[in-house]
Scaffold this motif. Structure first.
Motif, PDB file in Angstrom:
ATOM      1  N   ASP A  24     -26.177 -16.442  42.615  1.00  0.00           N
ATOM      2  CA  ASP A  24     -27.303 -16.932  43.425  1.00  0.00           C
ATOM      3  C   ASP A  24     -28.578 -17.029  42.584  1.00  0.00           C
ATOM      4  O   ASP A  24     -29.353 -17.991  42.728  1.00  0.00           O
ATOM      5  CB  ASP A  24     -27.541 -16.011  44.625  1.00  0.00           C
ATOM      6  N   LEU A  25     -28.806 -16.056  41.720  1.00  0.00           N
ATOM      7  CA  LEU A  25     -29.983 -16.102  40.851  1.00  0.00           C
ATOM      8  C   LEU A  25     -29.883 -17.261  39.861  1.00  0.00           C
ATOM      9  O   LEU A  25     -30.882 -17.945  39.584  1.00  0.00           O
ATOM     10  CB  LEU A  25     -30.140 -14.777  40.105  1.00  0.00           C
ATOM     11  N   LEU A  26     -28.686 -17.498  39.347  1.00  0.00           N
ATOM     12  CA  LEU A  26     -28.507 -18.600  38.404  1.00  0.00           C
ATOM     13  C   LEU A  26     -28.770 -19.951  39.058  1.00  0.00           C
ATOM     14  O   LEU A  26     -29.237 -20.889  38.395  1.00  0.00           O
ATOM     15  CB  LEU A  26     -27.091 -18.570  37.816  1.00  0.00           C
ATOM     16  N   SER A  31     -32.207 -14.872  35.943  1.00  0.00           N
ATOM     17  CA  SER A  31     -31.235 -13.839  35.611  1.00  0.00           C
ATOM     18  C   SER A  31     -31.616 -12.564  36.343  1.00  0.00           C
ATOM     19  O   SER A  31     -32.705 -12.475  36.915  1.00  0.00           O
ATOM     20  CB  SER A  31     -31.223 -13.576  34.095  1.00  0.00           C
ATOM     21  N   THR A  32     -30.721 -11.596  36.343  1.00  0.00           N
ATOM     22  CA  THR A  32     -31.090 -10.290  36.880  1.00  0.00           C
ATOM     23  C   THR A  32     -32.046  -9.624  35.899  1.00  0.00           C
ATOM     24  O   THR A  32     -32.168 -10.032  34.753  1.00  0.00           O
ATOM     25  CB  THR A  32     -29.852  -9.393  37.072  1.00  0.00           C
ATOM     26  N   GLY A  33     -32.725  -8.582  36.360  1.00  0.00           N
ATOM     27  CA  GLY A  33     -33.598  -7.821  35.473  1.00  0.00           C
ATOM     28  C   GLY A  33     -35.065  -8.170  35.623  1.00  0.00           C
ATOM     29  O   GLY A  33     -35.433  -9.206  36.181  1.00  0.00           O
ATOM     30  N   TYR A  43     -27.730 -16.675  28.650  1.00  0.00           N
ATOM     31  CA  TYR A  43     -26.732 -15.618  28.463  1.00  0.00           C
ATOM     32  C   TYR A  43     -25.981 -15.358  29.770  1.00  0.00           C
ATOM     33  O   TYR A  43     -24.763 -15.187  29.788  1.00  0.00           O
ATOM     34  CB  TYR A  43     -27.391 -14.321  27.984  1.00  0.00           C
ATOM     35  N   SER A  44     -26.728 -15.338  30.875  1.00  0.00           N
ATOM     36  CA  SER A  44     -26.114 -15.086  32.184  1.00  0.00           C
ATOM     37  C   SER A  44     -25.136 -16.193  32.551  1.00  0.00           C
ATOM     38  O   SER A  44     -24.070 -15.931  33.125  1.00  0.00           O
ATOM     39  CB  SER A  44     -27.202 -14.958  33.258  1.00  0.00           C
ATOM     40  N   SER A  81     -25.422  -2.109  35.000  1.00  0.00           N
ATOM     41  CA  SER A  81     -25.179  -3.404  34.367  1.00  0.00           C
ATOM     42  C   SER A  81     -26.376  -4.339  34.559  1.00  0.00           C
ATOM     43  O   SER A  81     -27.352  -3.989  35.210  1.00  0.00           O
ATOM     44  CB  SER A  81     -23.917  -4.038  34.971  1.00  0.00           C
ATOM     45  N   GLU A  82     -26.285  -5.517  33.964  1.00  0.00           N
ATOM     46  CA  GLU A  82     -27.182  -6.651  34.212  1.00  0.00           C
ATOM     47  C   GLU A  82     -26.389  -7.915  33.923  1.00  0.00           C
ATOM     48  O   GLU A  82     -25.485  -7.916  33.078  1.00  0.00           O
ATOM     49  CB  GLU A  82     -28.435  -6.623  33.323  1.00  0.00           C
ATOM     50  N   GLY A  83     -26.738  -9.001  34.597  1.00  0.00           N
ATOM     51  CA  GLY A  83     -25.984 -10.240  34.450  1.00  0.00           C
ATOM     52  C   GLY A  83     -26.040 -10.858  33.067  1.00  0.00           C
ATOM     53  O   GLY A  83     -25.125 -11.586  32.662  1.00  0.00           O
TER      54      GLY A  83
END
Length: 205
Positions: A24-26, A31-33, A43-44, A81-83
């Motif tokens: 959803d963020l993409l 990205s997450t974070g 990267y995500s 974690s992170e995406g």
């Protein structure tokens, strides 16, 4: 420490929820974070494609499945974690498949590093916030029994040897690391996590 873990678990995601959050963020080019950048988003995107492939192809060995199903107690595997994290993208699909194969002996939960700094501070690697980090919690007692991460030993050695020789972590070693994961096919993660689970001494507290 117990309250920090409890707080993290309250805000944790299932594997499916974590994957959806990243997707959803993409869709919004994010990205997450806490940090947002084009490189982290890229990267995500790469990691999402990688995880989609691994979700379909990763295999858990019959030996690992047997050991998982013979665990005497139930556990929570809480993963930080992170995406955008390349190691997490390689490792989380394996951990998820192991949890699914455990006959409900293992409940996998995932939290984002930047949203859970109190927890991350308890599990630093050489003073850094390296992820993924897996925390093994006895479900019945609610007590942390072990932790693992951010990489299997072979990958750790690969990075350490390269840094010792060249003094940097550059694109070449990042590519070499991904090739290492591809060749390993998830075996090292399975073996190391099962070693941890077998070494846990259950203690009612």
């Amino acid at each position: 420490m117990k309250s920090i873990v409890a707080k993290a678990l309250f805000n944790s995601h299932s594997y499916a929820e974590y994957r959806k959050l990243v997707t959803d963020l993409l869709s919004e080019e994010k990205s997450t974070g806490n940090e947002q950048s084009e490189s982290l988003t890229n990267y995500s995107k790469l990691n999402e494609a990688r995880m989609n492939r691994l979700d379909k192809t990763i295999k858990i060995s019959e030996e690992t499945i047997s050991k998982l199903q013979k665990l005497d107690h139930q556990y929570i595997w809480l993963v930080i974690s992170e995406g955008w994290c390349g190691d997490a993208a390689q490792i989380l699909p394996i951990i998820n498949k192991m949890a699914l194969a455990s006959d409900k002996k293992i409940d996998l939960r995932i939290v984002l590093r930047d949203e859970n700094d109190d927890l991350m501070q308890q599990y630093l690697t050489n003073g850094g916030k390296a992820i993924p980090k897996l925390i093994v919690i006895c479900k019945e007692a609610g007590i942390v029994r072990a932790d693992w991460g951010p990489r299997p030993k072979g990958a750790i050695d690969l990075i350490a040897n390269y840094k010792k020789e060249f003094g940097v972590i550059d694109d070449k070693i990042k590519t070499d690391l991904q090739l290492w994961y591809l060749g390993d096919k998830g075996i090292a993660v399975q073996d190391e996590l099962m070693q941890i689970m077998e070494n846990i001494k259950y203690n009612r507290l």
